[in-house]
Design an enzyme around this catalytic site. Sequence first.
Site, PDB file in Angstrom:
ATOM      1  N   ASP A  42      -0.273  -3.441  18.289  1.00 31.72           N
ATOM      2  CA  ASP A  42       0.811  -3.616  17.307  1.00 31.72           C
ATOM      3  C   ASP A  42       1.762  -2.433  17.302  1.00 31.72           C
ATOM      4  O   ASP A  42       1.402  -1.347  17.753  1.00 31.72           O
ATOM      5  CB  ASP A  42       0.198  -3.672  15.899  1.00 31.72           C
ATOM      6  CG  ASP A  42      -0.356  -5.034  15.569  1.00 31.72           C
ATOM      7  OD1 ASP A  42      -0.019  -5.989  16.265  1.00 31.72           O
ATOM      8  OD2 ASP A  42      -1.135  -5.108  14.596  1.00 31.72           O
ATOM      9  N   LYS A  64       4.974  -5.980  15.793  1.00 25.09           N
ATOM     10  CA  LYS A  64       5.764  -6.654  14.764  1.00 25.09           C
ATOM     11  C   LYS A  64       6.110  -5.610  13.725  1.00 25.09           C
ATOM     12  O   LYS A  64       5.241  -4.950  13.199  1.00 25.09           O
ATOM     13  CB  LYS A  64       4.948  -7.766  14.084  1.00 25.09           C
ATOM     14  CG  LYS A  64       4.783  -8.983  14.935  1.00 25.09           C
ATOM     15  CD  LYS A  64       4.108 -10.088  14.154  1.00 25.09           C
ATOM     16  CE  LYS A  64       2.643  -9.755  13.944  1.00 25.09           C
ATOM     17  NZ  LYS A  64       1.918 -10.715  13.145  1.00 25.09           N
ATOM     18  N   MET A 178       3.337  -2.805   2.455  1.00 27.84           N
ATOM     19  CA  MET A 178       4.628  -3.409   2.796  1.00 27.84           C
ATOM     20  C   MET A 178       5.524  -3.550   1.565  1.00 27.84           C
ATOM     21  O   MET A 178       6.217  -4.548   1.408  1.00 27.84           O
ATOM     22  CB  MET A 178       4.416  -4.780   3.486  1.00 27.84           C
ATOM     23  CG  MET A 178       3.745  -4.621   4.831  1.00 27.84           C
ATOM     24  SD  MET A 178       3.340  -6.159   5.653  1.00 27.84           S
ATOM     25  CE  MET A 178       1.727  -6.495   4.988  1.00 27.84           C
TER      26      MET A 178
HETATM   27  N1  SAH Z   1      -4.181  -3.425   8.498  1.00 27.81           N
HETATM   28  C1  SAH Z   1      -3.355  -2.340   8.008  1.00 27.81           C
HETATM   29  C2  SAH Z   1      -2.207  -2.841   7.176  1.00 27.81           C
HETATM   30  C3  SAH Z   1      -1.229  -3.691   7.925  1.00 27.81           C
HETATM   31  S1  SAH Z   1       0.152  -4.133   6.952  1.00 27.81           S
HETATM   32  C4  SAH Z   1      -4.218  -1.335   7.244  1.00 27.81           C
HETATM   33  O1  SAH Z   1      -5.391  -1.627   6.980  1.00 27.81           O
HETATM   34  O2  SAH Z   1      -3.739  -0.258   6.936  1.00 27.81           O
HETATM   35  C5  SAH Z   1       1.288  -2.842   7.372  1.00 27.81           C
HETATM   36  C6  SAH Z   1       1.511  -1.950   6.173  1.00 27.81           C
HETATM   37  O3  SAH Z   1       0.434  -1.044   6.027  1.00 27.81           O
HETATM   38  C7  SAH Z   1       2.727  -1.071   6.251  1.00 27.81           C
HETATM   39  O4  SAH Z   1       3.906  -1.749   5.924  1.00 27.81           O
HETATM   40  C8  SAH Z   1       2.397  -0.023   5.209  1.00 27.81           C
HETATM   41  O5  SAH Z   1       2.553  -0.534   3.904  1.00 27.81           O
HETATM   42  C9  SAH Z   1       0.899   0.158   5.456  1.00 27.81           C
HETATM   43  N2  SAH Z   1       0.627   1.260   6.402  1.00 27.81           N
HETATM   44  C10 SAH Z   1       0.059   1.157   7.618  1.00 27.81           C
HETATM   45  N3  SAH Z   1      -0.075   2.376   8.180  1.00 27.81           N
HETATM   46  C11 SAH Z   1       0.412   3.262   7.283  1.00 27.81           C
HETATM   47  C12 SAH Z   1       0.543   4.675   7.272  1.00 27.81           C
HETATM   48  N4  SAH Z   1       0.144   5.433   8.293  1.00 27.81           N
HETATM   49  N5  SAH Z   1       1.096   5.249   6.171  1.00 27.81           N
HETATM   50  C13 SAH Z   1       1.482   4.519   5.121  1.00 27.81           C
HETATM   51  N6  SAH Z   1       1.396   3.174   5.083  1.00 27.81           N
HETATM   52  C14 SAH Z   1       0.856   2.548   6.150  1.00 27.81           C
END
Ligand code: SAH
Length: 264
Positions: A42, A64, A178
């Site tokens: 991703d 995405k 998000m």
């Molecule tokens: N599966 C992922 C989430 C996917 S949705 C998890 O468990 O973290 C994607 C969202 O995750 C982003 O839009 C943001 O809100 C959050 N996100 C993912 N990585 C991040 C990071 N390093 N710092 C802050 N927010 C993060």
Amino acid sequence: MTGASPIAPGEVWLVGAGPGDPDLLTRKAEKLIRAADIVFYDALVGPGILDLIPHGTEQVSVGKRAGRHSKDQDTINDLIVRAALAGRRVVRLKGGDPSIFGRSMEEMAALARHGVAARICPGITAASAAAASASISLTLRGLARKLLFVTAHVREGEILDLDWDALADPGATLAVYMGKSSAGMIARRLMASGLAAATPVLAIENASLPDERIVRTRLDLLEIAARALGSGPALLLIGDAVGAASPISGASAAVRAPARSGGR
Ligand code: SAH
């Protein structure tokens, strides 16, 4: 490393890549990455983690990001299924933990329909990384007995249909994935459902990465504060536990409940 590969030919592993810092990858995830013939990843999987993929392993970006879909979910499912049916050892790398807003079940279902064996390796989710970076706890005795994970993502043309009354819980910590672009609306809806305007909020962008940014604010100022964030992934943490200082000073230790011997 000796012994059999942790991935059988034709098998797929959905692997949580964690929040970005390669040191926050699990050892199992790293073993799987090294054992794969092909890795689908991703947009949220950063360069530090991609560097762990051995030279010679095929890498396919299926990234995405909000508003910029390079491949739709059906195409991604298709690519993974085809690689597995061709007998390859497949890793599907996903940001954070695959089970949290990762659409992992759509990929698992597509694989199952084609009789492909698939397994999941968990990862550290963004909320855990964000809390660690900000030196806070997502739950806190007396302040947050509940932790709610919500996504503010909606498909184009849809409105964000969340149970705002349930989310506006003063005894909970709310982790909004998000939620950056709708931060102002989220704050207004939570306040309209009764959450105090002064409720502490942390907005954490790029948690665990070198360009991490932490904005501390309150609910009624969230919309303005969120504008200070850049284009990286960002998480909102909302609730009284988020504003509690780390109990490092004697003064704050004194206001905590007395510890029972041997207990926490
Ligand atoms: N599966 C992922 C989430 C996917 S949705 C998890 O468990 O973290 C994607 C969202 O995750 C982003 O839009 C943001 O809100 C959050 N996100 C993912 N990585 C991040 C990071 N390093 N710092 C802050 N927010 C993060």
